[in-house]
Design a protein around this motif. Structure first.
Motif, PDB file in Angstrom:
ATOM      1  N   UNK A  50     -18.187  27.869   0.142  1.00 27.96           N
ATOM      2  CA  UNK A  50     -17.984  28.939   0.165  1.00 27.96           C
ATOM      3  C   UNK A  50     -17.753  30.064   0.152  1.00 27.96           C
ATOM      4  N   UNK A  51     -16.206  30.355   0.509  1.00 25.07           N
ATOM      5  CA  UNK A  51     -15.035  31.366   1.137  1.00 25.07           C
ATOM      6  C   UNK A  51     -14.009  31.460  -0.334  1.00 25.07           C
ATOM      7  N   UNK A  52     -13.281  31.674  -0.149  1.00 28.02           N
ATOM      8  CA  UNK A  52     -11.633  31.987  -0.500  1.00 28.02           C
ATOM      9  C   UNK A  52     -10.672  31.252  -0.021  1.00 28.02           C
ATOM     10  N   UNK A  82      -7.025  28.245  12.632  1.00 29.48           N
ATOM     11  CA  UNK A  82      -8.316  27.860  12.598  1.00 29.48           C
ATOM     12  C   UNK A  82      -8.721  27.477  10.626  1.00 29.48           C
ATOM     13  N   UNK A  83      -9.255  26.283  11.029  1.00 30.76           N
ATOM     14  CA  UNK A  83      -9.938  26.144   9.387  1.00 30.76           C
ATOM     15  C   UNK A  83     -11.217  26.669   8.395  1.00 30.76           C
ATOM     16  N   UNK A  84     -11.399  26.535   7.322  1.00 32.82           N
ATOM     17  CA  UNK A  84     -12.483  26.971   6.753  1.00 32.82           C
ATOM     18  C   UNK A  84     -13.662  26.287   7.739  1.00 32.82           C
ATOM     19  N   UNK A  85     -14.881  26.874   7.725  1.00 40.24           N
ATOM     20  CA  UNK A  85     -15.670  26.897   8.529  1.00 40.24           C
ATOM     21  C   UNK A  85     -16.051  26.484   9.903  1.00 40.24           C
ATOM     22  N   UNK A  86     -14.838  27.518  10.300  1.00 36.53           N
ATOM     23  CA  UNK A  86     -14.407  27.119  11.595  1.00 36.53           C
ATOM     24  C   UNK A  86     -14.999  28.670  12.637  1.00 36.53           C
ATOM     25  N   UNK A  87     -15.652  28.048  14.013  1.00 32.84           N
ATOM     26  CA  UNK A  87     -16.193  29.580  14.257  1.00 32.84           C
ATOM     27  C   UNK A  87     -14.807  29.586  15.460  1.00 32.84           C
ATOM     28  N   UNK A  88     -14.607  30.928  15.791  1.00 31.32           N
ATOM     29  CA  UNK A  88     -13.408  31.125  17.376  1.00 31.32           C
ATOM     30  C   UNK A  88     -13.670  32.252  17.334  1.00 31.32           C
ATOM     31  N   UNK A 145     -17.620  42.565   8.105  1.00 30.61           N
ATOM     32  CA  UNK A 145     -16.759  41.228   7.950  1.00 30.61           C
ATOM     33  C   UNK A 145     -15.407  40.924   7.384  1.00 30.61           C
ATOM     34  N   UNK A 146     -14.570  39.631   6.801  1.00 37.29           N
ATOM     35  CA  UNK A 146     -13.554  39.857   6.637  1.00 37.29           C
ATOM     36  C   UNK A 146     -13.398  39.165   5.588  1.00 37.29           C
ATOM     37  N   UNK A 147     -11.969  40.012   4.912  1.00 30.18           N
ATOM     38  CA  UNK A 147     -11.133  39.388   3.870  1.00 30.18           C
ATOM     39  C   UNK A 147     -10.444  39.190   3.345  1.00 30.18           C
ATOM     40  N   UNK A 148      -9.856  38.101   2.843  1.00 31.42           N
ATOM     41  CA  UNK A 148      -8.506  37.607   2.495  1.00 31.42           C
ATOM     42  C   UNK A 148      -8.712  38.428   0.324  1.00 31.42           C
ATOM     43  N   UNK A 149      -7.296  39.314   0.908  1.00 30.86           N
ATOM     44  CA  UNK A 149      -7.963  40.173  -0.963  1.00 30.86           C
ATOM     45  C   UNK A 149      -9.182  41.212  -1.254  1.00 30.86           C
ATOM     46  N   UNK A 190     -11.756  39.353  -1.389  1.00 32.70           N
ATOM     47  CA  UNK A 190     -12.587  37.469  -1.252  1.00 32.70           C
ATOM     48  C   UNK A 190     -13.322  37.756  -0.153  1.00 32.70           C
ATOM     49  N   UNK A 191     -14.143  37.723   0.372  1.00 34.40           N
ATOM     50  CA  UNK A 191     -14.898  37.740   1.520  1.00 34.40           C
ATOM     51  C   UNK A 191     -14.494  36.031   2.324  1.00 34.40           C
ATOM     52  N   UNK A 192     -14.378  35.979   3.341  1.00 36.32           N
ATOM     53  CA  UNK A 192     -13.968  34.804   4.113  1.00 36.32           C
ATOM     54  C   UNK A 192     -14.401  34.626   5.367  1.00 36.32           C
ATOM     55  N   UNK A 193     -14.899  35.519   5.500  1.00 39.77           N
ATOM     56  CA  UNK A 193     -16.103  35.291   6.860  1.00 39.77           C
ATOM     57  C   UNK A 193     -16.744  36.506   8.092  1.00 39.77           C
ATOM     58  N   UNK A 194     -17.182  36.812   9.113  1.00 42.01           N
ATOM     59  CA  UNK A 194     -18.409  37.092   9.045  1.00 42.01           C
ATOM     60  C   UNK A 194     -17.746  37.214  10.798  1.00 42.01           C
TER      61      UNK A 194
END
Length: 110
Positions: free
Chosen positions: A18-20, A54-60, A83-87, A89-93
């Protein structure tokens, strides 16, 4: 010198499908953050609590230090979603769990 964190937050990284991001990030990662009260994007240093990667899909849980806090001072509160972004691309909330301090004072590195 390091910047003192302004708040702690519960961060949820989007799964790789789902993310970048498809690779993990380490404590000290600096994505851009978009708060709902502003069109401005803020650089936020994420220092993870009790984990280093922290891996994609993790909550921390992380302490967040915002650069250029003068524009966000007094606007960040417990329960605020962002929300937070890499460039571009949305990568998390995230959701603010505790406000630590509204300023960007510096302290000597440990």
């Amino acid at each position: 010198m390091k910047i003192k964190p302004q708040f702690t937050a519960l961060l949820t990284y989007l799964p790789a499908k789902d993310g970048a991001r498809t690779t993990p990030v380490s404590s000290g990662y600096r994505p851009t953050i978009k708060f709902p009260f502003d069109l401005e994007l803020y650089t936020g240093i994420q220092n993870f609590i009790d984990v280093e990667l922290v891996f994609p899909g993790d909550t921390v849980t992380a302490e967040i230090a915002i650069l250029k806090t003068e524009y966000a001072t007094g606007k960040i509160y417990e329960g605020l979603d962002f929300d937070f972004f890499d460039g571009e691309n949305l990568i998390g909330h995230g959701v603010v769990t505790k406000v630590i301090g509204p300023n960007s004072e510096h302290s000597p590195e440990d």
